[in-house]
Motif scaffolding. Structure first.
Motif, PDB file in Angstrom:
ATOM      1  N   ARG A 133      -4.796  -5.309   3.696  1.00 28.07           N
ATOM      2  CA  ARG A 133      -3.671  -4.632   3.029  1.00 28.07           C
ATOM      3  C   ARG A 133      -2.380  -4.744   3.827  1.00 28.07           C
ATOM      4  O   ARG A 133      -1.387  -4.112   3.479  1.00 28.07           O
ATOM      5  CB  ARG A 133      -3.998  -3.151   2.839  1.00 28.07           C
ATOM      6  CG  ARG A 133      -5.102  -2.915   1.847  1.00 28.07           C
ATOM      7  CD  ARG A 133      -5.431  -1.456   1.741  1.00 28.07           C
ATOM      8  NE  ARG A 133      -4.720  -0.811   0.649  1.00 28.07           N
ATOM      9  CZ  ARG A 133      -5.033  -0.957  -0.624  1.00 28.07           C
ATOM     10  NH1 ARG A 133      -6.010  -1.757  -0.968  1.00 28.07           N
ATOM     11  NH2 ARG A 133      -4.362  -0.333  -1.567  1.00 28.07           N
ATOM     12  N   HIS A 134      -2.411  -5.508   4.926  1.00 29.44           N
ATOM     13  CA  HIS A 134      -1.227  -5.688   5.782  1.00 29.44           C
ATOM     14  C   HIS A 134      -0.769  -4.385   6.408  1.00 29.44           C
ATOM     15  O   HIS A 134       0.409  -4.205   6.690  1.00 29.44           O
ATOM     16  CB  HIS A 134      -0.070  -6.312   4.987  1.00 29.44           C
ATOM     17  CG  HIS A 134      -0.473  -7.533   4.223  1.00 29.44           C
ATOM     18  ND1 HIS A 134      -0.907  -8.677   4.853  1.00 29.44           N
ATOM     19  CD2 HIS A 134      -0.542  -7.777   2.896  1.00 29.44           C
ATOM     20  CE1 HIS A 134      -1.218  -9.578   3.933  1.00 29.44           C
ATOM     21  NE2 HIS A 134      -1.020  -9.056   2.740  1.00 29.44           N
ATOM     22  N   LEU A 135      -1.688  -3.449   6.619  1.00 26.32           N
ATOM     23  CA  LEU A 135      -1.320  -2.170   7.241  1.00 26.32           C
ATOM     24  C   LEU A 135      -1.544  -2.207   8.744  1.00 26.32           C
ATOM     25  O   LEU A 135      -0.895  -1.480   9.484  1.00 26.32           O
ATOM     26  CB  LEU A 135      -2.115  -1.029   6.599  1.00 26.32           C
ATOM     27  CG  LEU A 135      -1.780  -0.808   5.117  1.00 26.32           C
ATOM     28  CD1 LEU A 135      -2.734   0.179   4.485  1.00 26.32           C
ATOM     29  CD2 LEU A 135      -0.321  -0.343   4.957  1.00 26.32           C
ATOM     30  N   ALA A 171      -1.061   5.153  11.381  1.00 31.63           N
ATOM     31  CA  ALA A 171      -0.649   6.159  10.400  1.00 31.63           C
ATOM     32  C   ALA A 171      -0.105   5.416   9.189  1.00 31.63           C
ATOM     33  O   ALA A 171       0.638   4.442   9.337  1.00 31.63           O
ATOM     34  CB  ALA A 171       0.424   7.064  10.994  1.00 31.63           C
ATOM     35  N   VAL A 172      -0.527   5.862   8.012  1.00 30.36           N
ATOM     36  CA  VAL A 172      -0.108   5.193   6.777  1.00 30.36           C
ATOM     37  C   VAL A 172       0.419   6.245   5.806  1.00 30.36           C
ATOM     38  O   VAL A 172      -0.192   7.308   5.672  1.00 30.36           O
ATOM     39  CB  VAL A 172      -1.299   4.451   6.130  1.00 30.36           C
ATOM     40  CG1 VAL A 172      -0.889   3.829   4.800  1.00 30.36           C
ATOM     41  CG2 VAL A 172      -1.851   3.384   7.070  1.00 30.36           C
ATOM     42  N   GLY A 173       1.553   5.963   5.160  1.00 31.61           N
ATOM     43  CA  GLY A 173       2.084   6.944   4.219  1.00 31.61           C
ATOM     44  C   GLY A 173       3.011   6.325   3.195  1.00 31.61           C
ATOM     45  O   GLY A 173       3.209   5.103   3.166  1.00 31.61           O
ATOM     46  N   VAL A 214       4.802   2.654   4.386  1.00 35.36           N
ATOM     47  CA  VAL A 214       5.034   2.891   5.817  1.00 35.36           C
ATOM     48  C   VAL A 214       3.706   2.795   6.564  1.00 35.36           C
ATOM     49  O   VAL A 214       2.700   3.356   6.126  1.00 35.36           O
ATOM     50  CB  VAL A 214       5.644   4.297   6.047  1.00 35.36           C
ATOM     51  CG1 VAL A 214       5.663   4.643   7.533  1.00 35.36           C
ATOM     52  CG2 VAL A 214       7.040   4.374   5.444  1.00 35.36           C
ATOM     53  N   SER A 215       3.703   2.034   7.650  1.00 37.31           N
ATOM     54  CA  SER A 215       2.543   2.102   8.541  1.00 37.31           C
ATOM     55  C   SER A 215       3.014   2.039   9.989  1.00 37.31           C
ATOM     56  O   SER A 215       3.969   1.334  10.311  1.00 37.31           O
ATOM     57  CB  SER A 215       1.537   0.992   8.237  1.00 37.31           C
ATOM     58  OG  SER A 215       1.899  -0.200   8.872  1.00 37.31           O
ATOM     59  N   ILE A 226       6.155  -0.107  14.108  1.00 35.01           N
ATOM     60  CA  ILE A 226       6.524   0.610  12.883  1.00 35.01           C
ATOM     61  C   ILE A 226       6.812  -0.424  11.802  1.00 35.01           C
ATOM     62  O   ILE A 226       7.565  -1.376  12.037  1.00 35.01           O
ATOM     63  CB  ILE A 226       7.778   1.474  13.126  1.00 35.01           C
ATOM     64  CG1 ILE A 226       7.581   2.312  14.402  1.00 35.01           C
ATOM     65  CG2 ILE A 226       8.079   2.346  11.921  1.00 35.01           C
ATOM     66  CD1 ILE A 226       8.888   2.846  14.976  1.00 35.01           C
ATOM     67  N   GLN A 227       6.217  -0.260  10.634  1.00 35.41           N
ATOM     68  CA  GLN A 227       6.408  -1.236   9.560  1.00 35.41           C
ATOM     69  C   GLN A 227       6.788  -0.539   8.261  1.00 35.41           C
ATOM     70  O   GLN A 227       6.234   0.498   7.917  1.00 35.41           O
ATOM     71  CB  GLN A 227       5.111  -2.023   9.343  1.00 35.41           C
ATOM     72  CG  GLN A 227       5.117  -2.865   8.068  1.00 35.41           C
ATOM     73  CD  GLN A 227       3.800  -3.574   7.821  1.00 35.41           C
ATOM     74  OE1 GLN A 227       3.477  -4.548   8.484  1.00 35.41           O
ATOM     75  NE2 GLN A 227       3.026  -3.071   6.881  1.00 35.41           N
TER      76      GLN A 227
END
Lengths: 353, 353
Positions: A88-90, A107-109, A114-115, A126-127
């Motif tokens: 999922r590219h996270l 952390a994913v949101g 945002v990951s 941070i992505q």
């Protein structure tokens, strides 16, 4: 939102609603940050790594940085769950594969846009990932995140070099900007190599989203800047925003129109064979599906096939992958079983339209 | 019945009504005969060749040998018409290609089950071709033809050697017996090579119906006896009738059952991919169609696909070929145009079911 429920549907960027999303699947900006007072991850002791993890995790989760933020401790995840996050590219492949001695997490949101990886190559990666061509929005969003985090965490920063990072190519702004582009027409007309060479001349990296080396299976290319030292964020972004991406979009559009004018039957042949095989095959390999989905996606974009939504096709790109497939089916499968399960899943999804 | 109307439908043997026609497409017996008092074709003067042609033509047409007998003078046919006859197995490739200095022709009758070539390698090559496993019936029919012709023509015959023929391998009875078999399961299970070796040990020739050398594209094999000298017709026929063909049929049936039991998904994958591609592709090459038709034919035989008749599939094997395709479309086409016309034709035929 738990990891388990992730597999069955996609994040925001899969919707195909963003600008130019027929060609630009997603825009991504990534920042690398490290805490002051700690060695880089690969130099830190296990105790220090744990301290970094705890600090970052706490501030990331309490910072109200994004909606529905969840935390996944990678040391508690099994291999399939880690692979799911990679697909999922996270998280990065390295983050998934690192030794279990290294305490690390993500952390994913905000609907997966945002990951934040902790203890990857840098303390924090941070992505922000958004549908279509939204580099400005993505950049603004990550800037806000960065500012919010900087109020809670003390980042390693040098007046001379900028943000300090484990790898010299990230020093400075620590920014990496990338877009994931779908370029099937440039592939079919044979012009993709020209684009690759032009990108290389501009010091950009062109990678296949799937497939090793120069083969981009499924015609999905990730184009990103290579170095950050000595260049301002705005300059890097402007290059992408106003020169590189629009030019490639224009080339791909020209190639699509050229195919329609000059080789409509070849085009329809690719599209309808893809549709036929995806809706009838009983055994499908990952790579074959990527190629077929690419042609089908082109067909939908050019309105030569209807009934299929862009979201469905984008989701199938994701579900086609081994970890997603096994999560959806709900059991581990060997490669032969996966071929059958993959074909069944795809037939069902496309038949249900 | 003219050559022009031939292309659009098949002869009797395509009906798929004969015994064992799921595996044996057709049974064929061929006799080689020469007129006494003339040199063999390749030694005859042009004057003599003309005499042979006239005599044979007259006796063949007046002999009431078969229903609706028509005569085609190959020197009057264009290349496409000759190719059409080759593709229908009514004349040999050599007969089509021979120099136009050689006067030659073919008589065709009884719904294409009878064909008599004049001035091929021998003065007369008589062929009977029937659907399925009908070697006895085919043999009886050709014997009657041979007897009827022998009452009207004086055949070169030696008490020591039997019927004299241009090539020593045909001397004696001049008989060649062959069956065209569809062996897709033996190919899928990899056992086809064993069958080939066994046939070779029995001095049988195994050729692909389509494709050069050892590759039998479309899994269609023509199995025939190689020599005739020193062996009686009955012996040659009995070998075929009671040993060779039944054994290969049994092997193929076993392989089909093994596939159903052990690899049903692989089997259905082949079948449904074939159906999907044949009904959706916009460009199709001859060889690809042969492979796909073979798998579809297997699917119909094993009742895993319905709605398609054996005749339709057998006819498509024929119409897939360049001369048939161009005759049906009604115009000459270059190879690229043919791919499109072939795909259109096949889609129409399969959609009309």
């Amino acid at each position: 939102m738990s990891l388990g429920r992730m597999a069955d549907h996609g994040g925001e960027w899969l919707g195909g609603t963003g600008p130019e999303s027929d060609i630009v699947l997603s825009s991504r900006v990534r920042l690398a940050r490290n805490l002051a007072g700690f060695p880089f991850v690969n130099r830190a002791t296990n105790r220090q790594q744990l301290d970094i993890l705890q600090q970052c995790r706490e501030q990331v989760l309490q910072g109200n940085l994004a909606d529905d933020m969840i935390w996944a401790d990678l040391n508690d995840c099994d291999q399939l769950e880690r692979q799911l996050l990679v697909e999922r590219h996270l998280i990065s492949r390295q983050h998934a594969k690192a030794s279990d001695d290294l305490p690390r997490g993500v952390a994913v949101g905000a609907n997966e846009s945002v990951s934040i990886m902790v203890n990857e190559e840098d303390h924090l990666r941070i992505q922000v990932l958004r549908s279509g061509m939204q580099l400005t929005e993505t950049f603004n969003q990550i800037n806000q995140l960065d500012d919010a985090l900087e109020q809670r965490l003390d980042f390693a920063y040098s007046k001379q070099y900028g943000y300090l990072t484990a790898c010299p190519t990230n020093v400075g702004t620590g920014i990496r900007v990338s877009v994931m582009m779908h370029l099937p027409a440039l592939k079919l007309t044979g012009e993709i190599d020209k684009v690759r060479r032009a990108a290389k001349d501009m010091h950009l990296a062109v990678r296949g989203m799937f497939g090793e080396g120069s083969d981009a299976i499924g015609d999905l290319y990730q184009i990103s800047n290579q170095t950050t030292l000595g260049r301002g964020e705005q300059e890097i972004l402007a290059d992408f925003q106003h020169t590189v991406v629009p030019q490639i979009i224009a080339y791909e559009k020209q190639a699509r129109q050229a195919l329609i004018r000059q080789k409509p039957t070849l085009l329809d042949d690719k599209i309808w064979r893809a549709w036929a095989t995806l809706t009838h095959a009983r055994l499908l390999r990952t790579d074959e599906v990527l190629v077929l989905l690419s042609h089908l996606r082109l067909g939908v974009n050019l309105s030569r096939v209807d009934k299929i939504s862009m979201r469905t096709i984008n989701e199938l790109f994701l579900m086609n992958q081994p970890a997603h497939l096994q999560k959806i089916v709900g059991t581990e499968l060997d490669p032969v079983q996966r071929r059958e399960a993959r074909a069944t899943l795809i037939r069902q999804r496309l038949a249900a339209l």
